[in-house]
Design an enzyme around this catalytic site. Structure first.
Site, short mmCIF file in Angstrom:
data_model
loop_
_atom_site.label_atom_id
_atom_site.label_comp_id
_atom_site.label_asym_id
_atom_site.label_seq_id
_atom_site.Cartn_x
_atom_site.Cartn_y
_atom_site.Cartn_z
CE LYS A 180 0.96 -9.01 0.23
NZ LYS A 180 0.37 -7.68 0.06
NE ARG B 94 -5.89 -9.93 3.78
CZ ARG B 94 -5.53 -10.75 2.80
NH1 ARG B 94 -4.25 -10.88 2.46
NH2 ARG B 94 -6.44 -11.46 2.14
#
Length: 282
Positions: free
Chosen positions: A223, A262
């Site tokens: 991210k 995840r």
């Protein structure tokens, strides 16, 4: 370790953090958009993720990156359902990343065992009632608005307290809609309606989230906040150059006994979790 009920037996009693592998069957996801939009390629990728450590394959047919536009229900179904069915036939545990009740229902009929709703049931007014009926694990993420608006919604008095309070509100709605408490998993929604800097206090204060009494899923893989942390004179670190940082977080999350992470690189995540498991069993 807290875990949801209703998982396949092989996963229900594992005393380690589970690895959820990301499988985006979209043309525009921030990391792997377009790579697996073909059904057969997507199924092959799901098999590869499973063989390299993924306990769960999370199939998504709609990008939720900042600024992304929505696709039609039919397009999402066309992308997701054949992949879910193909992986489920192979005995692979599949979750589906969707904000739509109709997609959740069809995916479950095709063999999905978990629904992962990044809107936490807010996007589709039928989602909570549908999940109550389906009675399978439901991942409820902290969410303030759609992808094309969320960058304007990152205003908090205290990001940790506010995220916890808003998740509690959504949990109350879910339970009042008939979802069993033991089927709920929480996700703090790193990067969703949060600035780069607002993600760090959430990770630093996981005990506040854990005190809510639900299993946690955390998705930090590749991210933006990691790219910004690792920036140099050339700017933020590229998406494909954030794996070591992702693995560092996976290790920390496994040490904190988070239910699942995840990730895109399942091999590195599985290796990190395996090392932590060994240390915890000495």
């Amino acid at each position: 370790m807290l875990r949801p009920s209703g998982l396949p037996e092989a996963l229900q009693n594992l005393e380690r953090t589970l690895v959820m592998g990301v499988l985006n069957v979209t043309p525009d996801s921030f990391s792997d958009g377009g790579k697996f939009s073909d059904t057969q390629h997507a199924i092959a990728q799901g098999m590869r993720l499973n063989s390299t450590g993924a306990d769960i394959i999370d199939v998504g047919g709609e990008s939720t990156r900042p600024g992304a536009s929505r696709v039609s229900v039919q397009e999402e179904l066309d992308r997701v359902i054949p992949v879910v069915a193909g992986l489920a036939e192979l005995g692979i545990t599949v979750s589906v990343d969707t904000m739509r009740a109709g997609v959740a229902r069809e995916a479950t009929m095709a063999g999905a065992k978990i629904i992962n709703d990044v809107s936490g049931g807010k996007s589709d007014p039928d989602m909570l009632a549908t999940m109550a009926e389906l009675a399978i694990p439901f991942i409820l993420m902290h969410w303030r608005g759609p992808s094309d608006e969320m960058t304007t919604l990152a205003t908090y008095q205290d990001v940790v307290e506010d995220v916890c309070a808003e998740l509690e509100t959504q949990v109350t709605r879910a339970i009042e809609s008939g979802i069993k408490r033991e089927n709920i998993v929480l996700d703090p929604g790193l990067g969703f309606a949060k600035t780069v800097e607002q993600n760090w206090p959430i990770l630093q204060n996981l005990e506040a989230l854990q005190s809510l009494g639900f299993p946690l899923l955390v998705g930090a893989s590749r991210k933006k906040f990691l790219g910004e942390l690792l920036a140099d004179e050339n700017g933020a670190r590229g998406v494909d150059e954030r794996e070591a940082a992702t693995t560092a977080l996976t290790t920390m999350l496994a040490l904190r006994r988070v239910w699942a992470v995840r990730v895109h690189n399942t091999q590195d995540a599985f290796d990190a979790v395996t090392v932590v498991q060994r240390l915890q069993t000495l």
